[in-house]
Write a protein that holds these residues in place. Structure first.
Motif, PDB file in Angstrom:
ATOM      1  N   GLU A  21       0.823  -1.205   0.000  1.00  0.00           N
ATOM      2  CA  GLU A  21       0.000   0.000   0.000  1.00  0.00           C
ATOM      3  C   GLU A  21       0.859   1.257   0.000  1.00  0.00           C
ATOM      4  N   LEU A  22       1.949   1.227   0.755  1.00  0.00           N
ATOM      5  CA  LEU A  22       2.846   2.383   0.770  1.00  0.00           C
ATOM      6  C   LEU A  22       3.481   2.591  -0.597  1.00  0.00           C
ATOM      7  N   ARG A  23       3.881   1.491  -1.239  1.00  0.00           N
ATOM      8  CA  ARG A  23       4.462   1.618  -2.583  1.00  0.00           C
ATOM      9  C   ARG A  23       3.425   2.142  -3.565  1.00  0.00           C
ATOM     10  N   ALA A  24       2.166   1.716  -3.381  1.00  0.00           N
ATOM     11  CA  ALA A  24       1.111   2.191  -4.279  1.00  0.00           C
ATOM     12  C   ALA A  24       0.953   3.706  -4.176  1.00  0.00           C
ATOM     13  N   VAL A  25       1.033   4.242  -2.959  1.00  0.00           N
ATOM     14  CA  VAL A  25       0.898   5.686  -2.778  1.00  0.00           C
ATOM     15  C   VAL A  25       2.055   6.421  -3.440  1.00  0.00           C
ATOM     16  N   LEU A  26       3.298   5.981  -3.157  1.00  0.00           N
ATOM     17  CA  LEU A  26       4.465   6.637  -3.748  1.00  0.00           C
ATOM     18  C   LEU A  26       4.463   6.490  -5.267  1.00  0.00           C
ATOM     19  N   ALA A  27       4.082   5.305  -5.743  1.00  0.00           N
ATOM     20  CA  ALA A  27       4.051   5.090  -7.186  1.00  0.00           C
ATOM     21  C   ALA A  27       3.010   5.975  -7.853  1.00  0.00           C
ATOM     22  N   ALA A  28       1.879   6.204  -7.174  1.00  0.00           N
ATOM     23  CA  ALA A  28       0.851   7.078  -7.741  1.00  0.00           C
ATOM     24  C   ALA A  28       1.367   8.499  -7.876  1.00  0.00           C
ATOM     25  N   THR A  69      25.851   9.192  -5.625  1.00  0.00           N
ATOM     26  CA  THR A  69      24.543   9.188  -4.986  1.00  0.00           C
ATOM     27  C   THR A  69      23.446   9.446  -6.003  1.00  0.00           C
ATOM     28  N   GLY A  70      22.226   9.136  -5.629  1.00  0.00           N
ATOM     29  CA  GLY A  70      21.096   9.379  -6.512  1.00  0.00           C
ATOM     30  C   GLY A  70      19.844   8.726  -5.974  1.00  0.00           C
ATOM     31  N   ALA A  71      18.813   8.710  -6.790  1.00  0.00           N
ATOM     32  CA  ALA A  71      17.553   8.076  -6.414  1.00  0.00           C
ATOM     33  C   ALA A  71      16.917   7.504  -7.668  1.00  0.00           C
ATOM     34  N   ALA A  72      16.066   6.488  -7.470  1.00  0.00           N
ATOM     35  CA  ALA A  72      15.491   5.801  -8.619  1.00  0.00           C
ATOM     36  C   ALA A  72      14.089   5.318  -8.308  1.00  0.00           C
ATOM     37  N   VAL A  73      13.307   5.143  -9.380  1.00  0.00           N
ATOM     38  CA  VAL A  73      12.027   4.449  -9.331  1.00  0.00           C
ATOM     39  C   VAL A  73      12.245   3.097 -10.012  1.00  0.00           C
ATOM     40  N   ILE A  74      11.993   1.998  -9.291  1.00  0.00           N
ATOM     41  CA  ILE A  74      12.293   0.667  -9.807  1.00  0.00           C
ATOM     42  C   ILE A  74      11.010  -0.161  -9.810  1.00  0.00           C
ATOM     43  N   PRO A  75      10.397  -0.369 -10.975  1.00  0.00           N
ATOM     44  CA  PRO A  75       9.148  -1.139 -11.041  1.00  0.00           C
ATOM     45  C   PRO A  75       9.390  -2.627 -10.766  1.00  0.00           C
ATOM     46  N   ARG A  76       8.334  -3.283 -10.301  1.00  0.00           N
ATOM     47  CA  ARG A  76       8.349  -4.736 -10.150  1.00  0.00           C
ATOM     48  C   ARG A  76       6.939  -5.242 -10.424  1.00  0.00           C
ATOM     49  N   ALA A  77       6.837  -6.229 -11.304  1.00  0.00           N
ATOM     50  CA  ALA A  77       5.526  -6.739 -11.691  1.00  0.00           C
ATOM     51  C   ALA A  77       4.735  -7.172 -10.461  1.00  0.00           C
ATOM     52  N   GLY A  78       3.500  -6.684 -10.364  1.00  0.00           N
ATOM     53  CA  GLY A  78       2.624  -7.031  -9.266  1.00  0.00           C
ATOM     54  C   GLY A  78       2.910  -6.310  -7.973  1.00  0.00           C
ATOM     55  N   GLN A  79       3.883  -5.368  -7.987  1.00  0.00           N
ATOM     56  CA  GLN A  79       4.304  -4.718  -6.743  1.00  0.00           C
ATOM     57  C   GLN A  79       4.355  -3.202  -6.869  1.00  0.00           C
ATOM     58  N   HIS A  80       3.739  -2.639  -7.877  1.00  0.00           N
ATOM     59  CA  HIS A  80       3.871  -1.211  -8.143  1.00  0.00           C
ATOM     60  C   HIS A  80       5.346  -0.895  -8.392  1.00  0.00           C
ATOM     61  N   ALA A  81       5.880   0.132  -7.774  1.00  0.00           N
ATOM     62  CA  ALA A  81       7.275   0.510  -8.004  1.00  0.00           C
ATOM     63  C   ALA A  81       7.919   0.920  -6.690  1.00  0.00           C
ATOM     64  N   TYR A  82       9.167   0.535  -6.514  1.00  0.00           N
ATOM     65  CA  TYR A  82       9.941   0.977  -5.360  1.00  0.00           C
ATOM     66  C   TYR A  82      10.546   2.342  -5.675  1.00  0.00           C
TER      67      TYR A  82
END
Length: 386
Positions: A21-28, A69-82
């Motif tokens: 659920e937390l990943r869903a919020v950030l991914a949205a 250093t940096g930051a990324a959005v990393i998708p995963r099938a069925g898990q939204h995105a980290y």
């Protein structure tokens, strides 16, 4: 039919939010909220630290690489995105070279999630990591496949020469590295497209800006990027000039050559070409064709049309004005100029020797006078692109 449909708890309804659920919020918020992966394009978040750049160690190269250093959005099938940051900067080891063949390793950023039974990397099975995926040594090596890694992004390919081709002190230098990062952004933002960025849009009429400064929009019907604007004032290029038999040699002398620049606004291309003629030219027959910038093709309209103006300065005959014509589907344009200094009717500029005049071979306007040394031609065209 159900009376209601329930989704995950919104942020923040109670204290019972789970990781998905937390990943869903950030991914949205990031615009990557698809469980199946569609729309979850992932990528490095531009401007976060040094953007996860990978470089040879400095000041002395070694068999380690420095990861910023940096930051990324990393998708995963069925898990939204980290969504997560990486840092501080550090060094990562590259295995020793193969005794006989080179190989290509890939530096990746990945997520290991213990709730999904991800194995440990020898340090931990929980967190955001930069790791090296080792390639197979071969006479013609290829980068390793990342298909079996469920949540990762490539950062850099590393060419590892065979041991005999390594420096006396084995080291990986920047020339061995190929940047493979791609970029992402928050929902509704404009993507930065760098290098060989070939991904389509994440949604209809998505927008991107590239290293060349072009602003593109994704056309979902045609499934291609359409350039809206080149915000740079002009881009320089070297036009070709050809006639029957091949390219034209403009001769030699001070300032001799052909020069061009252009700007694109949507489907409109504005082109400026100027040419200075020297002595000792080739002789060609047929109209002279001036090349458009690489990658541009004139739209298929209903026939040839005038698209601009041409000006000829002749050192003995004065200044003459004509036009430019374009053919449908062509990648070149033609200049038309007065037949000679006493007529106003125009014909296409061509390269030919004058009747009864031997030698020279200087490009000429059809008719009675030579486009001689120190002549110059200026063209300005406004074209509809395909």
């Amino acid at each position: 039919m159900p009376a209601v449909l329930q989704g995950p708890d919104p942020w923040f309804l109670d204290k019972a939010l789970g990781p998905l659920e937390l990943r869903a919020v950030l991914a949205a918020v990031m615009g990557h909220n698809s469980l199946g992966g569609t729309g979850s394009e992932g990528g490095v978040i531009l401007g976060a630290g040094a953007n996860l750049a990978v470089a040879a160690t400095s000041p002395s190269a070694s068999m380690q690489l420095t990861v910023s250093t940096g930051a990324a959005v990393i998708p995963r099938a069925g898990q939204h995105a980290y969504v997560g940051p990486f840092g501080p900067a550090g060094n990562i080891d590259i295995d020793a070279a193969n005794a006989t063949n080179p190989r290509i390793d890939t530096v990746i950023v990945r997520v290991r999630d213990p709730e999904l039974l991800d194995p440990s990397n020898g340090v931990s099975n929980k967190g955001l990591f930069v790791e090296v995926v080792k390639g197979a040594a071969a006479a013609v090596p290829a980068a390793p496949s990342l298909a079996a890694i469920p949540a990762c992004l490539p950062l850099c390919d590393v060419f590892v020469p065979s041991a005999p081709n390594m420096p006396s002190t084995p080291a990986i230098v920047n020339a061995n590295l190929t940047d493979r990062r791609w970029w992402t952004r928050a929902a509704g933002g404009i993507r930065y497209a760098a290098g060989a960025e070939a991904r389509g849009g994440a949604y209809p009429w998505d927008m991107r800006v590239g290293a060349a400064g072009l602003l593109d929009m994704w056309d979902p019907t045609a499934s291609l990027w359409v350039t809206l604007l080149n915000p740079r004032a002009w881009t320089s290029y070297t036009p070709t000039i050809t006639a029957t038999g091949g390219a034209l040699n403009l001769g030699s002398g001070t300032g001799v050559g052909i020069f061009g620049r252009y700007v694109q606004i949507g489907k409109t291309l504005i082109v400026r070409i100027w040419m200075v003629v020297g002595s000792g030219n080739d002789t060609r027959s047929g109209p002279a064709n001036f090349g458009l910038p690489p990658g541009f093709t004139i739209a298929n309209n209903n026939g040839a049309e005038q698209v601009g103006k041409a000006k000829l300065y002749h050192p003995t005959g004065g200044t003459f004005y004509g036009g430019i014509y374009a053919q449908p589907g062509a990648t070149t344009i033609q200049a038309v100029l007065p037949v000679d200094s006493t007529h106003s009717n125009c014909l296409p500029m061509r390269s030919a020797e004058l009747p009864g005049v031997t030698g020279g071979g200087i490009p000429s306007i059809p008719g009675q006078y030579t486009l001689r040394q120190d002549s110059n031609v200026n063209l300005l065209a406004i074209l509809e692109m395909a």
